[in-house]
Design an enzyme around this catalytic site. Sequence first.
Site, mmCIF file in Angstrom:
data_model
loop_
_atom_site.group_PDB
_atom_site.id
_atom_site.type_symbol
_atom_site.label_atom_id
_atom_site.label_comp_id
_atom_site.label_asym_id
_atom_site.label_seq_id
_atom_site.Cartn_x
_atom_site.Cartn_y
_atom_site.Cartn_z
ATOM 1 N N ASP A 86 -11.282 -0.886 5.706
ATOM 2 C CA ASP A 86 -11.351 -1.425 4.341
ATOM 3 C C ASP A 86 -12.779 -1.361 3.802
ATOM 4 O OD1 ASP A 86 -8.957 -2.144 3.167
ATOM 5 O OD2 ASP A 86 -8.874 -4.128 4.105
ATOM 6 N N GLN A 124 -4.936 -8.040 6.074
ATOM 7 C CA GLN A 124 -4.506 -8.120 4.672
ATOM 8 C C GLN A 124 -4.998 -9.429 4.051
ATOM 9 O OE1 GLN A 124 -2.765 -5.593 3.005
ATOM 10 N NE2 GLN A 124 -3.181 -6.838 1.199
ATOM 11 N N LYS A 129 1.597 0.528 3.192
ATOM 12 C CA LYS A 129 0.529 1.126 4.000
ATOM 13 C C LYS A 129 1.110 1.727 5.283
ATOM 14 C CE LYS A 129 -2.989 -1.857 2.025
ATOM 15 N NZ LYS A 129 -3.752 -3.112 2.101
#
Length: 284
Positions: free
Chosen positions: A120, A97, A53
């Site tokens: 997200d 994460q 990422k």
Amino acid sequence: MTARIIDGKALSDAVKTDVSERVQALKARGVTPGLAVVLVGEDPASQVYVRNKAAACEKAGLHSRVIRLDAGITEEALLDVVRELNADPAIHGILVQLPLPKHMNSARVIETIAAHKDVDGFHISNAGLLMTGQPLFRPCTPYGVMKMFEACNVALRGAEAVVVGASNIVGKPMAMLLLAAGATVTICNSKTRDLAAQTRRADVLVVATGKPGMITGDMIKPGAVVIDVGINRLPDGKLVGDVDFPSASQVAAAITPVPGGVGPMTIAMLLVNTLEAAERSLNA
Ligand code: NDP
């Protein structure tokens, strides 16, 4: 029939090129989109995802900050890190994460991220906005799948869409996006009585279960579009999806490979979400 392969790598490259151009335009207006990725602990898969990422951000001209925290950190200390990022004007997107260590309440951590920085799309208010047809951030994986449908001109209006898997991060938002696009949507889970009867009706089949090769060619309607979200590492180290590619590709009209299918799209859409958060901050 041998299915057309939907090339997620090529499509994600095109999305990233578009992102780079928009990032340059934003920089010319004095704003560099910034993404903060918080990694707690040393889960090897998570480390790879976080590295990828950050690298994708750098390549597209976004600013990225990776914050690595010890697995033993308290939940309250993690929440403080998130709150600092919420207040940081250089950061437009925050991603914690998952999975988090067992002693943490993931829902509480996600709810602490400012909803307008929740790239997200997992925050409860973003889930609610998606559910009510006014999405702010679409979760990256289903968003990437929708981009694939668009790029391949898959007609969703009136189509029978079956989503196998009902997680908050893939299956459920996937179903909402398909519904919003006019598909008739069935969501299956591990309790579904006759899974094959459901999947065989699908013009569009999206599979996200984490069960390697569970959808075989005989469970697929001839001519269907099959999207395999699964990423599973076999004991021999090979990466495979949730769909048995050799048999499915003989029946489907189009199919995504693993690797090189949905995975690269997920990262590309994270860049899109971060860029759009930065664009919105300028207009706010
Ligand atoms: P979860 O484990 O959170 O959810 C799995 C879902 O699949 C659950 O709803 C479960 O049902 C359902 N399921 C499990 N077994 C069956 C079965 N035999 N029949 C029908 N449904 C079943 O997984 P995620 O959604 O997080 O991830 C799914 C897969 O996608 C994983 O392989 C993951 O690695 C991958 N993934 C890939 C991404 C990418 O970028 N390509 C991003 C995110 C995930 P129930 O609700 O009843 O438990």
